[in-house]
Design a protein around this motif. Sequence first.
Motif, PDB file in Angstrom:
ATOM      1  N   ILE A 181       0.835  -1.209   0.000  1.00 41.76           N
ATOM      2  CA  ILE A 181       0.000   0.000   0.000  1.00 41.76           C
ATOM      3  C   ILE A 181       0.867   1.255   0.000  1.00 41.76           C
ATOM      4  N   VAL A 182       2.024   1.195   0.649  1.00 37.18           N
ATOM      5  CA  VAL A 182       2.936   2.342   0.639  1.00 37.18           C
ATOM      6  C   VAL A 182       3.497   2.554  -0.764  1.00 37.18           C
ATOM      7  N   LEU A 183       3.856   1.465  -1.451  1.00 36.27           N
ATOM      8  CA  LEU A 183       4.381   1.583  -2.815  1.00 36.27           C
ATOM      9  C   LEU A 183       3.342   2.145  -3.771  1.00 36.27           C
ATOM     10  N   VAL A 184       2.125   1.604  -3.713  1.00 31.45           N
ATOM     11  CA  VAL A 184       1.069   2.058  -4.628  1.00 31.45           C
ATOM     12  C   VAL A 184       0.789   3.542  -4.434  1.00 31.45           C
ATOM     13  N   SER A 185       0.643   3.966  -3.192  1.00 29.42           N
ATOM     14  CA  SER A 185       0.299   5.369  -2.925  1.00 29.42           C
ATOM     15  C   SER A 185       1.447   6.305  -3.287  1.00 29.42           C
ATOM     16  N   SER A 186       2.695   5.940  -2.954  1.00 31.05           N
ATOM     17  CA  SER A 186       3.818   6.832  -3.235  1.00 31.05           C
ATOM     18  C   SER A 186       4.120   6.906  -4.730  1.00 31.05           C
ATOM     19  N   ILE A 187       3.985   5.787  -5.442  1.00 24.99           N
ATOM     20  CA  ILE A 187       4.189   5.808  -6.894  1.00 24.99           C
ATOM     21  C   ILE A 187       3.144   6.700  -7.566  1.00 24.99           C
ATOM     22  N   SER A 188       1.919   6.592  -7.126  1.00 22.58           N
ATOM     23  CA  SER A 188       0.849   7.408  -7.708  1.00 22.58           C
ATOM     24  C   SER A 188       1.081   8.893  -7.449  1.00 22.58           C
ATOM     25  N   ILE A 189       1.453   9.230  -6.210  1.00 21.22           N
ATOM     26  CA  ILE A 189       1.675  10.631  -5.868  1.00 21.22           C
ATOM     27  C   ILE A 189       2.889  11.190  -6.610  1.00 21.22           C
ATOM     28  N   GLY A 190       3.965  10.406  -6.699  1.00 22.87           N
ATOM     29  CA  GLY A 190       5.150  10.869  -7.412  1.00 22.87           C
ATOM     30  C   GLY A 190       4.875  11.124  -8.889  1.00 22.87           C
ATOM     31  N   ALA A 191       4.126  10.219  -9.506  1.00 24.89           N
ATOM     32  CA  ALA A 191       3.796  10.390 -10.924  1.00 24.89           C
ATOM     33  C   ALA A 191       2.905  11.609 -11.144  1.00 24.89           C
ATOM     34  N   LEU A 192       1.893  11.749 -10.293  1.00 25.27           N
ATOM     35  CA  LEU A 192       0.992  12.901 -10.422  1.00 25.27           C
ATOM     36  C   LEU A 192       1.725  14.209 -10.197  1.00 25.27           C
ATOM     37  N   LEU A 193       2.627  14.220  -9.213  1.00 20.96           N
ATOM     38  CA  LEU A 193       3.397  15.426  -8.924  1.00 20.96           C
ATOM     39  C   LEU A 193       4.276  15.810 -10.110  1.00 20.96           C
ATOM     40  N   ALA A 194       4.897  14.817 -10.742  1.00 21.76           N
ATOM     41  CA  ALA A 194       5.757  15.097 -11.890  1.00 21.76           C
ATOM     42  C   ALA A 194       4.960  15.694 -13.046  1.00 21.76           C
ATOM     43  N   VAL A 195       3.766  15.171 -13.282  1.00 26.28           N
ATOM     44  CA  VAL A 195       2.934  15.681 -14.375  1.00 26.28           C
ATOM     45  C   VAL A 195       2.495  17.119 -14.105  1.00 26.28           C
ATOM     46  N   GLU A 196       1.944  17.371 -12.923  1.00 20.37           N
ATOM     47  CA  GLU A 196       1.384  18.690 -12.622  1.00 20.37           C
ATOM     48  C   GLU A 196       2.468  19.757 -12.460  1.00 20.37           C
ATOM     49  N   VAL A 197       3.503  19.444 -11.688  1.00 20.21           N
ATOM     50  CA  VAL A 197       4.576  20.428 -11.489  1.00 20.21           C
ATOM     51  C   VAL A 197       5.339  20.662 -12.797  1.00 20.21           C
ATOM     52  N   GLY A 198       5.527  19.585 -13.575  1.00 22.67           N
ATOM     53  CA  GLY A 198       6.193  19.742 -14.861  1.00 22.67           C
ATOM     54  C   GLY A 198       5.420  20.654 -15.806  1.00 22.67           C
ATOM     55  N   ASN A 199       4.097  20.510 -15.838  1.00 22.72           N
ATOM     56  CA  ASN A 199       3.281  21.398 -16.677  1.00 22.72           C
ATOM     57  C   ASN A 199       3.408  22.849 -16.229  1.00 22.72           C
ATOM     58  N   LEU A 200       3.443  23.061 -14.905  1.00 19.96           N
ATOM     59  CA  LEU A 200       3.571  24.419 -14.386  1.00 19.96           C
ATOM     60  C   LEU A 200       4.932  25.019 -14.704  1.00 19.96           C
ATOM     61  N   LEU A 201       5.995  24.236 -14.512  1.00 16.12           N
ATOM     62  CA  LEU A 201       7.344  24.737 -14.792  1.00 16.12           C
ATOM     63  C   LEU A 201       7.558  24.978 -16.280  1.00 16.12           C
ATOM     64  N   GLU A 202       6.891  24.185 -17.105  1.00 14.64           N
ATOM     65  CA  GLU A 202       7.043  24.349 -18.550  1.00 14.64           C
ATOM     66  C   GLU A 202       6.521  25.705 -19.012  1.00 14.64           C
ATOM     67  N   ASP A 203       5.499  26.209 -18.345  1.00 11.94           N
ATOM     68  CA  ASP A 203       4.961  27.535 -18.688  1.00 11.94           C
ATOM     69  C   ASP A 203       5.977  28.640 -18.437  1.00 11.94           C
ATOM     70  N   PHE A 204       6.910  28.410 -17.491  1.00 14.07           N
ATOM     71  CA  PHE A 204       7.917  29.420 -17.162  1.00 14.07           C
ATOM     72  C   PHE A 204       9.280  29.100 -17.774  1.00 14.07           C
ATOM     73  N   GLY A 205       9.329  28.049 -18.576  1.00 12.59           N
ATOM     74  CA  GLY A 205      10.583  27.676 -19.205  1.00 12.59           C
ATOM     75  C   GLY A 205      11.606  27.113 -18.239  1.00 12.59           C
ATOM     76  N   ALA A 206      11.128  26.542 -17.127  1.00 13.05           N
ATOM     77  CA  ALA A 206      12.039  26.009 -16.099  1.00 13.05           C
ATOM     78  C   ALA A 206      11.823  24.513 -15.906  1.00 13.05           C
ATOM     79  N   LYS A 207      11.569  23.816 -16.990  1.00  9.71           N
ATOM     80  CA  LYS A 207      11.242  22.394 -16.902  1.00  9.71           C
ATOM     81  C   LYS A 207      12.395  21.578 -16.351  1.00  9.71           C
ATOM     82  N   THR A 208      13.636  22.046 -16.510  1.00  9.88           N
ATOM     83  CA  THR A 208      14.784  21.297 -16.018  1.00  9.88           C
ATOM     84  C   THR A 208      14.858  21.283 -14.488  1.00  9.88           C
ATOM     85  N   MET A 209      14.069  22.127 -13.823  1.00 11.65           N
ATOM     86  CA  MET A 209      14.040  22.155 -12.359  1.00 11.65           C
ATOM     87  C   MET A 209      13.022  21.184 -11.779  1.00 11.65           C
TER      88      MET A 209
END
Length: 261
Positions: A59-87
Amino acid sequence: MGFTSIASQANRSLKEFFLTMQEFFLFSLRAFITIPKLRRYWRDFLDQATIAGTDSIPIVLVSSISIGALLAVEVGNLLEDFGAKTMLGRSTALSVIRELGPLIMGLMLSARYGSRNGAELGAMKISEQIDALRAFGTDPVAKLVMPRLMAALIVFIPLTAIADFAGLHSAALLAEHYHKIDPGIFWNAVFPRLVLKDFVVGFLKAPVFAIIITLVSSFNGFSATGGTAGVGRSTIKGIVVSSGLILIANFYVSKLVLENM
């Protein structure tokens, strides 16, 4: 008359609250005082460590994998708008290691391990098994609560490390295949910038959450009354209270460590 009745009820509720807090404090104190008896109950400790640790990994693996993937998608989309995707690596690592890894682990184990403690001890309470232990001269807190507390204190730290590892690697995978970020760029933004306090914030939360989950759920189990319905009420109350306290403790631990390191 109505005002008098409301005031009387409020006064009674306030007295019950402080009485419960006093009982919980004494219960927690007894649990810590009995820690030197761990050698006598080492088999109970190993059983609880298996339940809280090994059995909780999925249950720890399932929840952390899901949160990590979702965080990468959402934060990556936000950083891409500012041209800071490498961060993305830096942002994801701080979020997972400091906050989301320990927090998700704590909430999942509050639901899984805390509910088991509350239901098991509540069932023992209404079936008078706890009273039978006292009759035979065994301290029920030392036998039933202390091994659970020590097991949680020990296994929650590696579970937090597993949650951080899984969350970061799922974020790296999404960064590579969704945002087309080279893995080297992602990890180079993670490792050089992580400092000691980032790990202290995350891993200090594990024992704090262990204490909250174990003591709150066990106390509610010991306080169960009213048959099987009472066991259900005490179990639900333990989950709700421990989850709320985890969210509060998560904020204050982060605040104290980040301000003083």
